[in-house]
Design an enzyme around this catalytic site. Structure first.
Site, PDB file in Angstrom:
ATOM      1  N   LYS A 107      99.001  31.132  97.469  1.00 27.06           N
ATOM      2  CA  LYS A 107      97.594  31.380  97.071  1.00 27.06           C
ATOM      3  C   LYS A 107      96.885  32.139  98.192  1.00 27.06           C
ATOM      4  CE  LYS A 107      95.733  26.991  98.818  1.00 27.06           C
ATOM      5  NZ  LYS A 107      95.004  25.768  98.483  1.00 27.06           N
ATOM      6  N   TYR A 139      90.062  24.063 114.846  1.00 27.22           N
ATOM      7  CA  TYR A 139      90.639  25.281 114.252  1.00 27.22           C
ATOM      8  C   TYR A 139      90.597  26.494 115.186  1.00 27.22           C
ATOM      9  CZ  TYR A 139      91.034  29.333 111.132  1.00 27.22           C
ATOM     10  OH  TYR A 139      91.404  30.512 110.559  1.00 27.22           O
ATOM     11  N   ASN A 153      88.000  27.828 102.705  1.00 27.72           N
ATOM     12  CA  ASN A 153      86.594  27.636 103.096  1.00 27.72           C
ATOM     13  C   ASN A 153      85.724  27.329 101.871  1.00 27.72           C
ATOM     14  OD1 ASN A 153      86.533  30.154 101.879  1.00 27.72           O
ATOM     15  ND2 ASN A 153      86.517  31.266 103.812  1.00 27.72           N
ATOM     16  N   ASP A 212      90.370  28.927  99.041  1.00 24.78           N
ATOM     17  CA  ASP A 212      90.266  27.465  99.099  1.00 24.78           C
ATOM     18  C   ASP A 212      90.028  26.982 100.530  1.00 24.78           C
ATOM     19  OD1 ASP A 212      90.724  27.414  96.424  1.00 24.78           O
ATOM     20  OD2 ASP A 212      92.799  26.699  96.552  1.00 24.78           O
TER      21      ASP A 212
HETATM   22  P1  NAP Z   1      94.312  29.123 101.792  1.00 24.49           P
HETATM   23  O1  NAP Z   1      93.878  29.764 100.546  1.00 24.49           O
HETATM   24  O2  NAP Z   1      93.930  27.702 102.084  1.00 24.49           O
HETATM   25  O3  NAP Z   1      95.894  29.279 101.923  1.00 24.49           O
HETATM   26  C1  NAP Z   1      96.579  28.703 102.989  1.00 24.49           C
HETATM   27  C2  NAP Z   1      98.049  28.737 102.674  1.00 24.49           C
HETATM   28  O4  NAP Z   1      98.757  28.115 103.754  1.00 24.49           O
HETATM   29  C3  NAP Z   1      98.384  27.950 101.402  1.00 24.49           C
HETATM   30  O5  NAP Z   1      99.413  28.614 100.721  1.00 24.49           O
HETATM   31  C4  NAP Z   1      98.886  26.626 101.955  1.00 24.49           C
HETATM   32  O6  NAP Z   1      99.762  25.945 101.088  1.00 24.49           O
HETATM   33  C5  NAP Z   1      99.632  27.152 103.181  1.00 24.49           C
HETATM   34  N1  NAP Z   1      99.993  26.107 104.109  1.00 24.49           N
HETATM   35  C6  NAP Z   1      99.183  25.244 104.767  1.00 24.49           C
HETATM   36  N2  NAP Z   1      99.923  24.413 105.510  1.00 24.49           N
HETATM   37  C7  NAP Z   1     101.226  24.767 105.309  1.00 24.49           C
HETATM   38  C8  NAP Z   1     102.452  24.284 105.795  1.00 24.49           C
HETATM   39  N3  NAP Z   1     102.529  23.236 106.616  1.00 24.49           N
HETATM   40  N4  NAP Z   1     103.584  24.907 105.417  1.00 24.49           N
HETATM   41  C9  NAP Z   1     103.530  25.946 104.565  1.00 24.49           C
HETATM   42  N5  NAP Z   1     102.399  26.436 104.044  1.00 24.49           N
HETATM   43  C10 NAP Z   1     101.262  25.840 104.429  1.00 24.49           C
HETATM   44  O7  NAP Z   1      93.795  29.922 103.084  1.00 24.49           O
HETATM   45  P2  NAP Z   1      93.590  31.494 103.365  1.00 24.49           P
HETATM   46  O8  NAP Z   1      92.129  31.723 103.481  1.00 24.49           O
HETATM   47  O9  NAP Z   1      94.382  32.314 102.429  1.00 24.49           O
HETATM   48  O10 NAP Z   1      94.175  31.567 104.846  1.00 24.49           O
HETATM   49  C11 NAP Z   1      95.395  32.204 105.155  1.00 24.49           C
HETATM   50  C12 NAP Z   1      95.420  32.443 106.655  1.00 24.49           C
HETATM   51  O11 NAP Z   1      94.324  33.276 107.025  1.00 24.49           O
HETATM   52  C13 NAP Z   1      95.279  31.171 107.495  1.00 24.49           C
HETATM   53  O12 NAP Z   1      96.151  31.239 108.614  1.00 24.49           O
HETATM   54  C14 NAP Z   1      93.842  31.199 107.958  1.00 24.49           C
HETATM   55  O13 NAP Z   1      93.652  30.525 109.188  1.00 24.49           O
HETATM   56  C15 NAP Z   1      93.607  32.690 108.089  1.00 24.49           C
HETATM   57  N6  NAP Z   1      92.188  33.085 108.024  1.00 24.49           N
HETATM   58  C16 NAP Z   1      91.466  32.883 106.890  1.00 24.49           C
HETATM   59  C17 NAP Z   1      90.134  33.282 106.846  1.00 24.49           C
HETATM   60  C18 NAP Z   1      89.270  33.130 105.622  1.00 24.49           C
HETATM   61  O14 NAP Z   1      88.076  33.497 105.688  1.00 24.49           O
HETATM   62  N7  NAP Z   1      89.791  32.631 104.497  1.00 24.49           N
HETATM   63  C19 NAP Z   1      89.542  33.871 107.992  1.00 24.49           C
HETATM   64  C20 NAP Z   1      90.305  34.041 109.122  1.00 24.49           C
HETATM   65  C21 NAP Z   1      91.642  33.666 109.129  1.00 24.49           C
HETATM   66  P3  NAP Z   1      99.244  24.779 100.072  1.00 24.49           P
HETATM   67  O15 NAP Z   1      98.719  25.463  98.850  1.00 24.49           O
HETATM   68  O16 NAP Z   1     100.464  23.978  99.854  1.00 24.49           O
HETATM   69  O17 NAP Z   1      98.157  24.018 100.804  1.00 24.49           O
END
Ligand code: NAP
Length: 246
Positions: A14, A169, A207, A205
């Site tokens: 996702k 974080y 945030n 998801d």
């Molecule tokens: P997200 O929608 O919550 O997706 C996070 C993904 O990581 C999900 O597929 C989740 O799987 C997976 N995950 C978490 N723990 C895991 C584990 N132990 N092993 C394997 N998979 C795991 O978040 P996102 O916004 O796409 O974030 C992706 C990356 O971008 C993250 O590293 C985040 O820190 C970074 N980031 C995001 C933002 C933002 O604004 N969204 C900004 C800066 C950086 P499940 O579905 O099983 O939980």
């Protein structure tokens, strides 16, 4: 050896990871979709295939030694090499109060450990397990999903709005940035390029879908870094606008 390049994206079921997988698939990469939950994994693979991507599922929990070595074995059988690794999986950990904030004076240390385990140790674990496969690629690329909140320069600049204090974080992304630098130093003189990518504030998801950018927009920098030409930058930190200061 097949000409088709092969990628692995962790946490690709996702959010931004899914769109990185979709974007690489659209560029003709064969994409290993890493996810820890079998049902979510299968759903994402089906969706990616329906969109035309050559995707296959890689059960992968980045916090599990066995899960990661099993994923490397699966990749060995499926593809025999790896051209691109995107360490995207990440968690934020819960807030210490009712808002977003993680107050460092109130944090449960088990939360800190869990966020470090996923966001940093998980990157070491997956990268090192996949390295033998990456070394078989003519142009290996590694992208670490970081965040501008990991920039200590920006965190300490009173002129920049870096949002709420997230003391579990944000330091994991500073840590990850430092780890990226040290891998780049270790890979100096090889063809492996490794960089950190900030997606911007993306509605996922992660945030509560608060964010001005879409996951497709958030995936763009990681995809660019995953597809860098030989001789491209390494050991650096980028968003869509260019280099972010450490
Ligand atoms: P997200 O929608 O919550 O997706 C996070 C993904 O990581 C999900 O597929 C989740 O799987 C997976 N995950 C978490 N723990 C895991 C584990 N132990 N092993 C394997 N998979 C795991 O978040 P996102 O916004 O796409 O974030 C992706 C990356 O971008 C993250 O590293 C985040 O820190 C970074 N980031 C995001 C933002 C933002 O604004 N969204 C900004 C800066 C950086 P499940 O579905 O099983 O939980």
């Amino acid at each position: 050896m097949s000409e088709t390049k092969v990628a692995l994206v962790t946490g690709a079921n996702k959010g931004i990871g899914y769109e990185i997988a979709a974007g690489l698939g659209a560029l003709g990469y064969r994409v290993g979709v890493g996810a820890r939950d079998r049902v979510r994994l299968d759903t994402a693979v089906e969706k990616l295939r329906a969109a035309g991507a050559d995707a296959f599922g890689v059960p992968l929990d980045v916090t599990g030694d066995r899960s990661v070595t099993d994923a490397a074995d699966l990749f060995e059988r499926e593809a025999g090499r790896l051209d691109v690794l995107v360490n995207n999986a990440g968690i934020s950990g819960p807030p210490t109060g009712s808002g977003w904030e993680q107050d460092p004076t109130l944090l449960d240390l088990d939360v800190v450990r869990a966020v470090v385990e996923t966001n940093v140790i998980g990157v070491f674990r997956v990268t090192n397990a996949m390295l033998p496969l990456l070394r078989r690629s003519p142009s290996p690329r590694i992208v670490n999903a970081s965040s501008s909140v990991g920039s200590l320069t920006w965190q300490t600049d009173p002129g920049i709005d870096v949002g709420p204090i997230m003391a579990a974080y944000s330091p994991t992304k500073s840590f990850l940035n430092a780890v990226t630098v040290h891998y780049a130093r270790q890979f100096a003189g090889t063809n492996i390029l490794i960089n950190a990518a900030c997606p911007g504030l993306v509605a996922t998801d992660f945030n509560g879908n608060f964010g001005s950018r879409t996951p497709v927009e958030g995936a763009a920098t990681a995809i660019r870094l995953a597809t860098l030409p030989d001789g491209g930058p390494t050991g650096s930190f980028f968003n869509d606008d260019g280099v972010i200061p450490w």
